[in-house]
Each structure stands twice: as C-alpha cells, then as structure tokens.
Design a protein around this motif. Structure first.
Motif, short mmCIF file in Angstrom:
data_model
loop_
_atom_site.label_atom_id
_atom_site.label_comp_id
_atom_site.label_asym_id
_atom_site.label_seq_id
_atom_site.Cartn_x
_atom_site.Cartn_y
_atom_site.Cartn_z
N GLY A 70 -50.18 -40.45 26.05
CA GLY A 70 -48.79 -40.85 25.97
C GLY A 70 -48.45 -41.64 24.72
N VAL A 71 -49.36 -41.70 23.78
CA VAL A 71 -49.16 -42.49 22.57
C VAL A 71 -49.42 -41.69 21.30
N THR A 72 -50.50 -40.92 21.29
CA THR A 72 -50.95 -40.25 20.06
C THR A 72 -50.16 -38.98 19.79
N PRO A 73 -49.47 -38.91 18.63
CA PRO A 73 -48.75 -37.67 18.30
C PRO A 73 -49.72 -36.56 17.92
N THR A 74 -49.36 -35.32 18.25
CA THR A 74 -50.26 -34.18 18.01
C THR A 74 -49.53 -33.03 17.33
N MET A 75 -48.51 -33.34 16.56
CA MET A 75 -47.74 -32.28 15.89
C MET A 75 -48.42 -31.75 14.64
N ASN A 76 -49.38 -32.50 14.12
CA ASN A 76 -50.01 -32.10 12.86
C ASN A 76 -51.18 -31.16 13.12
N THR A 77 -50.91 -30.06 13.83
CA THR A 77 -51.93 -29.04 14.10
C THR A 77 -51.36 -27.67 13.77
N PRO A 78 -52.21 -26.70 13.44
CA PRO A 78 -51.71 -25.35 13.15
C PRO A 78 -50.95 -24.75 14.33
N GLU A 79 -51.40 -25.03 15.56
CA GLU A 79 -50.75 -24.45 16.73
C GLU A 79 -49.34 -25.00 16.92
N ALA A 80 -49.19 -26.31 16.81
CA ALA A 80 -47.87 -26.92 16.99
C ALA A 80 -46.91 -26.41 15.91
N LYS A 81 -47.38 -26.35 14.69
CA LYS A 81 -46.54 -25.87 13.60
C LYS A 81 -46.18 -24.39 13.78
N ALA A 82 -47.13 -23.60 14.27
CA ALA A 82 -46.86 -22.18 14.50
C ALA A 82 -45.76 -21.99 15.54
N GLY A 83 -45.76 -22.83 16.57
CA GLY A 83 -44.72 -22.73 17.58
C GLY A 83 -43.35 -23.01 17.01
N LEU A 84 -43.22 -24.08 16.24
CA LEU A 84 -41.95 -24.39 15.61
C LEU A 84 -41.56 -23.33 14.60
N GLN A 85 -42.56 -22.81 13.89
CA GLN A 85 -42.30 -21.77 12.89
C GLN A 85 -41.71 -20.50 13.53
N SER A 86 -42.11 -20.21 14.77
CA SER A 86 -41.60 -19.00 15.43
C SER A 86 -40.09 -19.09 15.61
N LEU A 87 -39.56 -20.28 15.91
CA LEU A 87 -38.12 -20.45 16.04
C LEU A 87 -37.45 -20.38 14.67
N VAL A 88 -38.06 -20.99 13.69
CA VAL A 88 -37.51 -20.98 12.33
C VAL A 88 -37.42 -19.54 11.81
N ASP A 89 -38.47 -18.78 11.98
CA ASP A 89 -38.48 -17.39 11.50
C ASP A 89 -37.44 -16.54 12.23
N ALA A 90 -37.31 -16.76 13.54
CA ALA A 90 -36.35 -15.97 14.31
C ALA A 90 -34.92 -16.29 13.88
N TYR A 91 -34.65 -17.54 13.58
CA TYR A 91 -33.30 -17.91 13.12
C TYR A 91 -33.04 -17.35 11.73
N ARG A 92 -34.03 -17.44 10.87
CA ARG A 92 -33.89 -16.96 9.50
C ARG A 92 -33.65 -15.45 9.46
N SER A 93 -34.31 -14.72 10.35
CA SER A 93 -34.18 -13.26 10.36
C SER A 93 -32.92 -12.78 11.07
N GLY A 94 -32.26 -13.66 11.79
CA GLY A 94 -31.08 -13.27 12.54
C GLY A 94 -31.38 -12.89 13.98
N ALA A 95 -32.67 -12.88 14.36
CA ALA A 95 -33.00 -12.61 15.76
C ALA A 95 -32.35 -13.65 16.68
N ILE A 96 -32.33 -14.88 16.22
CA ILE A 96 -31.53 -15.93 16.87
C ILE A 96 -30.23 -16.04 16.08
N PRO A 97 -29.10 -15.71 16.70
CA PRO A 97 -27.83 -15.72 15.96
C PRO A 97 -27.49 -17.09 15.38
N ARG A 98 -26.77 -17.09 14.27
CA ARG A 98 -26.43 -18.33 13.58
C ARG A 98 -25.71 -19.34 14.47
N GLU A 99 -24.81 -18.85 15.35
CA GLU A 99 -24.04 -19.76 16.18
C GLU A 99 -24.88 -20.46 17.24
#
Length: 421
Positions: A218-247
């Motif tokens: 409940g204290v130690t952050p764990t975002m600095n891992t390839p897996e955590a970044k890959a998860g966030l990247q999947s949303l970023v890529d989908a928005y950039r490609s238009g798979a997730i609409p701009r609105e």
C-alpha cells in the motif's frame, strides 16, 4: 493487525504534523473491545437510494426486529460528499452512524484510521459463499473490516448485428476496428475523462498487461515496470490510431452509454447498469442488437477494476450485535437477489449468479460473474486520494499525447512516492 502501522502512513500523508494518538487511535483500539453484545436501534447510512432498494429491505427488517429498528440516514448522491460526511462523523467519534456503506476504495483509509470495527471474533461473518474478489475489496491488512454488499465488474458491450462473436483479446478488438470504419461508426470507448473512471480504466489496462500501480504494502509505487507501461501504452496507441475516438477523452459512464446506445460505437467498456437501459427501450438504436463479454485480455478475460460497496460497523457504535446481524441480513440470498432485481446492482453471493431463474431474467449474469472473478481492486492504500489523482492526471496527459508513457509512468511513480513519504 496492521492498523497502527498503517495509521502512521495515513496520518503522515493526510494530516502531516499530527500523530496517531492525536487522531484517536488509542480510543479506537479501546472502542473495538466495547459494545460487542450491544443491542438496540441503529442508524444505517448510505448514499441516495435512487432505485428504492434500501427502504423496502429496512421495512422488512423492522417488521421482525422490535426494539432493534433501523433508521435510514440518506446521504447525497455525490461520492465525495458521502466520504466527507463519514469522515466528519468518524473524527468526532459519533456513535450515531452505526452501519455505514463504504466504497471499496475507502476501506483501507477508514480501517487505517481506526474507524471500522474488525469483523473477527464475535463480529465475524461467514464469507464462504461470497465471490472472493468482493471479500478482498473489504479487507485491509489481512483483516476483514466490512461486509461486501454489492459488487461491480466492467463488461465489454459489442454489436451483435456487426460481429459474429466478441473479441477475446485486446489485439482482436483492435483488429476488428475495420468493421467499425466500414459501418461509419467509432470502434471502442471507455471512460477517459479526468475523473475516477479514468483510474478504473487505466488500472484495467495496466493490470491486464501484467503490471500494477502500487505494491501490496500500500506504499510502494510499481509503475516503473515494462508491464505497467505496456498497459498504459495500449490506451495511448488506441487513441492515437483512432480506435478510441477523439471525443472519448470527455466520456464518463453516461456519455459512453449514450454513444453506444445511439449506434455510434462497435464496442464499449461499461458497468452492468447500462444493460437494462439499452435493452428493450424504443429510444435505443441497439435494442436487441448487442451482447456482453468479459473485458478482453492478453490471452483471455482481462482484469476488470472491482467496483461496489461494503457495509461497515462504526467502531464507536453502541449496538454492535444488532449491527452485525443487520450486515448478515443484507448478505442473505433473498436480499442479494433484491439488490439485483430492484436496483440492477451486482450481488456478492456466488449462488445468485448460478440461479437459473435469475439468469433467464438477467442473461448477463454469467458474464458478470466472470468479470468479477477476474477483477482487481484499485490500489489498496490509506492515501488513495493522492494515488488516484496521480493516475488520472498522468494517464490523461499520456492518452492525449501531452506526455510520453515513460514520463507519465515516472510522474505517477514519483507522486505516489511523495504521498507515502
């Protein structure tokens, strides 16, 4: 129990210079031992009962419990106002709020500050028939502090008139976006406005990719891992490609539902409440044309964020035996089925999901059960408000292209570390 140590963390974050003693931890520890056999009238506190679920159940209880009647204290329908109301009453050691409903993300905070009666010993409840994820959401430091009352798991809504079957993986979903383009509609939307729903959506992407936001302490952050970044990247890529609409960066639950219900989306991530609103209504363009599936993962069901609420006993209540029986009343199958039928609220009992009559009436139940069984709680921490702000601000910036994923992950990491220091 880890409450005293956890309180030191919570106080360090939330109250800076004050100490656990200043916050009444010694008094709370003493209060835990008191009034365990106390019986009498109690007050039940929860947010606005829009679907009239609570009042009929309380009437049923009161009809058979003379001398132990329950009074309903209805809060507003705003979660932040509900939270603030509870904090004020707990801080003043008010015994008047005997049983309170707590969001799953509040359990750790309230338990760490000594405000909730541990459900152990004479206060223990039987959790053997409950979905394990709901029990986990009511637990802090290996101690159960609340009785799961209603749950929630996200579902993937999809157009059955355009798809033969739902995508089982995220890659399959993205690959199906060509169907959306051919139909002239958007592909996939969740909730990406800068609010709590974005924390839920971002957590799902991160957890499904094998990462996490916060460690089990409940204290130690764990975002600095390839897996955590890959998860966030999947949303970023989908928005950039238009798979997730701009609105979609303006969407909360209702905006997403309205877009899907109007026929403007192929896929939608949302909670079960949307099902009945879109099915069988003359104003729904997708009535009879949609189905539900678990959120897609890497090789099967993804990890929904666990939603829902639990009922907790105020550590300062004078009638804890009555309060304990009232918690158990809400956990009976009849009560749980009423939460479902009257309020479209997800039950916490496994046997409700397996009831043939209920499945016939609510065909999404088996899928919802799968979603909850694979669900992951949002970060369990006594300083949750600081964590969710960090996730919301930085995930939003990354999705919109204002930060790289590496920078967003680093900023989430540093913000959580600062909150816990």
């Amino acid at each position: 129990m880890k409450r005293v140590a956890a309180c030191a963390v919570a106080v360090g974050v939330l109250f800076a210079a004050t100490s656990c003693a200043d916050q009444g931890i010694d008094a709370a520890a003493q209060a835990e031992k008191e009034n365990l056999d106390g019986r009498g009238p109690i007050t039940y506190v929860q947010g606005k009962d829009n679907s009239n679920v609570v009042r009929p159940l309380i009437d049923e209880w009161n009809a058979t419990h003379p001398g132990e009647e329950v009074t309903f204290k209805e809060q507003s329908d705003q979660a932040d106002q509900q939270h603030e109301d509870l904090v004020q009453h707990f801080q003043s050691r008010d015994s008047g709020y005997d049983v309170t409903v707590v969001d799953v993300v509040w359990t750790a905070e309230f338990a760490a500050r000594g405000w909730l009666q541990p459900l152990e010993g004479p206060m223990a409840i039987d959790t053997s028939g409950l979905l394990p994820a709901t029990v986990e959401g009511a637990t802090y430091g290996d101690v159960l502090y609340a009785a799961p009352q209603t749950s929630d798991g996200a579902l993937l809504y999809y157009r059955t008139d355009l798809m033969d079957h739902p995508p089982a993986t995220w890659d399959e979903l993205i690959g199906a976006c060509g169907t959306a383009r051919h139909a002239g509609i958007g592909c996939y939307a969740g909730q990406y406005a800068k609010y709590e729903g974005l924390t839920a959506n971002a957590s799902e992407a991160i957890n499904t990719a094998g990462g996490s936001i916060l460690g089990p302490d409940g204290v130690t952050p764990t975002m600095n891992t390839p897996e955590a970044k890959a998860g966030l990247q999947s949303l970023v890529d989908a928005y950039r490609s238009g798979a997730i609409p701009r609105e979609s960066v303006t969407f909360q639950e209702e905006q997403a539902r309205q877009a899907f219900q109007s026929g403007d989306l192929l896929f939608m991530r949302n909670w079960p409440y949307a099902y009945s609103l879109m099915d069988g209504q003359g104003s729904s363009a997708v009535s009879g044309k949609f189905g539900v599936a678990p959120l897609p993962g890497k090789g099967g069901p993804g990890h929904s964020t666990l939603g829902g609420h639990s009922a907790a006993i105020n550590v300062y209540s004078e009638h804890k035996a009555t309060a304990s029986d009232f918690l158990k009343f809400f956990l009976e199958k009849k009560s749980q089925a009423f939460f479902l039928s009257q309020g479209s609220l997800a039950p916490v009992r496994a046997d409700v999901y397996d009831d043939p009559e209920l499945v016939e009436q609510y065909p999404y139940l088996p899928t919802l059960k799968t979603s909850i069984e694979n669900a992951v709680t949002r970060p369990v921490t006594p300083f949750y408000p600081a964590v969710t702000r960090a996730v919301q601000n930085n995930a939003y910036a990354a999705i919109k292209g204002e930060k790289t994923v590496d920078q967003a992950a680093a900023d989430i990491q540093s913000a959580i570390a600062a909150a816990g220091s």
